[in-house]
Enzyme design. Structure first.
Site, PDB file in Angstrom:
ATOM      1  N   ASP A   1     -20.508  -3.444 -85.966  1.00 48.13           N
ATOM      2  CA  ASP A   1     -20.755  -3.745 -87.374  1.00 48.13           C
ATOM      3  C   ASP A   1     -19.717  -4.759 -87.825  1.00 48.13           C
ATOM      4  OD1 ASP A   1     -21.687  -3.766 -89.981  1.00 48.13           O
ATOM      5  OD2 ASP A   1     -21.655  -1.595 -90.212  1.00 48.13           O
ATOM      6  N   HIS A   2     -19.985  -5.378 -88.968  1.00 48.47           N
ATOM      7  CA  HIS A   2     -19.030  -6.293 -89.588  1.00 48.47           C
ATOM      8  C   HIS A   2     -18.153  -5.509 -90.557  1.00 48.47           C
ATOM      9  CE1 HIS A   2     -22.257  -9.518 -88.781  1.00 48.47           C
ATOM     10  NE2 HIS A   2     -21.256  -9.758 -87.968  1.00 48.47           N
TER      11      HIS A   2
ATOM     12  N   TRP B   1     -22.848  -2.543 -93.067  1.00 50.37           N
ATOM     13  CA  TRP B   1     -24.093  -1.836 -92.742  1.00 50.37           C
ATOM     14  C   TRP B   1     -25.007  -2.711 -91.887  1.00 50.37           C
ATOM     15  CZ3 TRP B   1     -24.557  -1.142 -98.666  1.00 50.37           C
ATOM     16  CH2 TRP B   1     -23.515  -0.319 -99.126  1.00 50.37           C
ATOM     17  N   HIS B   2     -24.387  -3.440 -90.953  1.00 46.22           N
ATOM     18  CA  HIS B   2     -25.108  -4.317 -90.033  1.00 46.22           C
ATOM     19  C   HIS B   2     -25.122  -3.707 -88.631  1.00 46.22           C
ATOM     20  CE1 HIS B   2     -24.135  -8.076 -92.701  1.00 46.22           C
ATOM     21  NE2 HIS B   2     -25.084  -7.314 -93.222  1.00 46.22           N
ATOM     22  N   ALA B   3     -25.443  -2.437 -88.523  1.00 45.42           N
ATOM     23  CA  ALA B   3     -25.398  -1.751 -87.234  1.00 45.42           C
ATOM     24  C   ALA B   3     -26.299  -2.433 -86.208  1.00 45.42           C
ATOM     25  CB  ALA B   3     -25.817  -0.294 -87.401  1.00 45.42           C
TER      26      ALA B   3
END
Length: 467
Positions: free
Chosen positions: A265-266, A406-408
């Site tokens: 994630d970021h 929330w960039h899983a």
């Protein structure tokens, strides 16, 4: 029920895959979505997307204690509705950098370099994905664009249509559902597991209206449930790390240790600045703003909250941009703005596991962001640059807030080594009739928001299936 293809998950990837497969009118396609089939009007108003977080359209996932973020548990919103997390997002459009996809290729994934994937970004656009500049810029944002001109500050592009924020289902499925009788979309259908027989996926077991139902597929089951739920479905199906599955009493169909690993994630760090005038972006629009939005699609309600960005290299030898500064024209208290420094190319990796065999339980999710010292060094460099830019137009406030984007992705990664889950055709290793087409197959996280890359991947994945 028996159909030709079963697509699991109606989010960004599933909407595209189901739509493209149903273009072949001789095929019957079944799309299964765990949530309702319409998120309601708030999901389509850019300013309102955050009001849906934690509500009935959110799976309500929370991470385990993050050791490098003061042991905080982080809320991790995921959309439980047709359209998936595109009902709970800002709609910022980003392809990332060509370096991202060339790196996928260099890791042994032939056919996934930039020259191969670029046409699929274009296919999304030609297929109806709306991308436009922001229709209204807050005065703070205009000041930021001036202050950050030297660093390349620019307004964000958004997946909006005249100020409205359609979900992926609105864009890719709505007309197809009306025109293609060979596509069946079923809501309220949570897939518990894939049914494996003699090394091949035969169908899925579904919880619907409190009862277990079985749907069978003649050709393939395509998992598009996302980087969190796809590995959970695989593990409940007996596909994953054998020791973990055995500890939960799940019969092992295939010991595939990479399922749930490589979670990325970021991570981001927020700094707030105070400024005297004008008034910051509202959180709740007034009557006049609502009327303006209804009539023109403009005004504060058309804002995705993040209105501008700077993308940069942390040092001159970096092969591609590895930092992003995102501008939000408001702060948590008082009047001002927030600069979020985003680490675009993290080295840290997390993992997720099942808490139990019960499909009603969420995952045990360990992001482990900032575990690697290099990540902390690069993020600190970005924070220093954000301070410098922000102080040109406001007064810095004390404290830094850390969170994730929330960039899983990455939990069923593509590759040919022992820890890979799918091959370059997105077929699950050693299992016939089963593919994964969503962000979980990404070996490395793209350097930007992940919706557009997921749509690209789904377009390419659909072509691979159709071939």
């Amino acid at each position: 029920m028996v159909t030709d293809y079963i697509v699991v998950g109606g989010g960004a990837a599933g909407s595209v895959v189901a739509a493209r497969l149903s273009e072949l009118r001789q095929l019957n396609v079944l799309l299964l979505e765990a949530g309702p089939l319409d998120p309601g009007p708030e999901a389509r108003v850019p300013l309102s997307w955050r009001s849906l977080l934690g509500g009935p359209l959110d799976w309500g996932i929370e991470t385990e204690e993050e050791p490098y973020l003061d042991k905080k548990r982080l809320a991790y919103p995921r959309g439980k509705v047709l359209g998936g997390s595109t009902a709970l997002y800002a709609g910022v459009y980003s392809r990332g950098d060509r370096f991202d996809y060339d790196a996928w290729r260099e890791l042994g994934n032939a056919g996934w370099g930039w020259d191969y994937v670029a046409p699929y970004f274009e296919k999304s656009l030609k297929g109806g994905l709306p991308v436009e500049p922001l229709r209204t810029l807050h005065p703070f944002t205009k000041k930021f664009l001036e202050s950050g001109r030297e660093e390349g500050a620019r307004p964000v592009e958004v997946m909006h249509r005249r100020g409205n924020k359609p979900t992926a289902a609105d864009t890719f499925l709505k007309k197809v559902r009306e025109d293609n009788p060979n596509l069946t979309v079923v809501g309220g259908a949570q897939v518990i597991r894939v049914l494996i027989d003699e090394g091949r996926a035969r169908g899925v077991e579904v919880m619907r209206n409190g009862k277990i139902e079985t749907f069978m597929a003649k050709y393939e089951v395509v998992l598009c449930a996302g980087a969190i739920h796809t590995p959970m479905i695989l593990m409940r199906s007996g596909i994953g790390p054998a020791a973990h599955l055995e500890s939960l009493g799940i019969p092992v169909s295939l010991d595939l240790p990479g399922v749930g690993e490589n979670l990325q994630d970021h991570v981001r760090a927020g700094i707030e600045f105070s400024i005297d005038a004008p008034t910051q972006l509202t959180k709740h629009a007034g009557l006049m703003d609502q009327l303006r939005y209804m009539l023109t699609g403009k005004g504060p309600m058309s804002s995705p909250v993040v209105e501008a960005q700077v993308t940069m290299r942390s040092h001159e030898l970096a092969p591609a941009p590895d930092l992003q500064i995102s501008f939000v024209p408001r702060r948590s208290t008082g009047n001002g703005f927030t600069l979020w420094t985003v680490l675009l190319r993290p080295f840290s990796r997390g993992y997720l596991r099942l808490r139990s065999a019960d499909p009603g339980e969420g995952p045990s999710m360990h992001l482990n962001v900032l575990e690697e010292p290099e990540d902390r060094i690069v993020l600190d460099r970005g924070i220093a640059r954000a301070r410098m830019i922000g102080e040109r137009m406001g007064r810095i406030e004390a404290g830094i807030h850390y969170d994730v984007m929330w960039h899983a992705c990455g939990t069923c990664r593509m590759g040919s080594d022992r820890m890979a889950v799918v091959d370059t055709d997105l077929k699950v290793h050693y299992v016939g009739g089963l593919r994964v087409v969503d962000a979980s197959v990404m070996p490395l996280i793209p350097s930007g928001n992940t919706t557009a890359p997921t749509l690209m991947l789904a377009e390419r994945g659909a072509d691979l299936i159709r071939c």
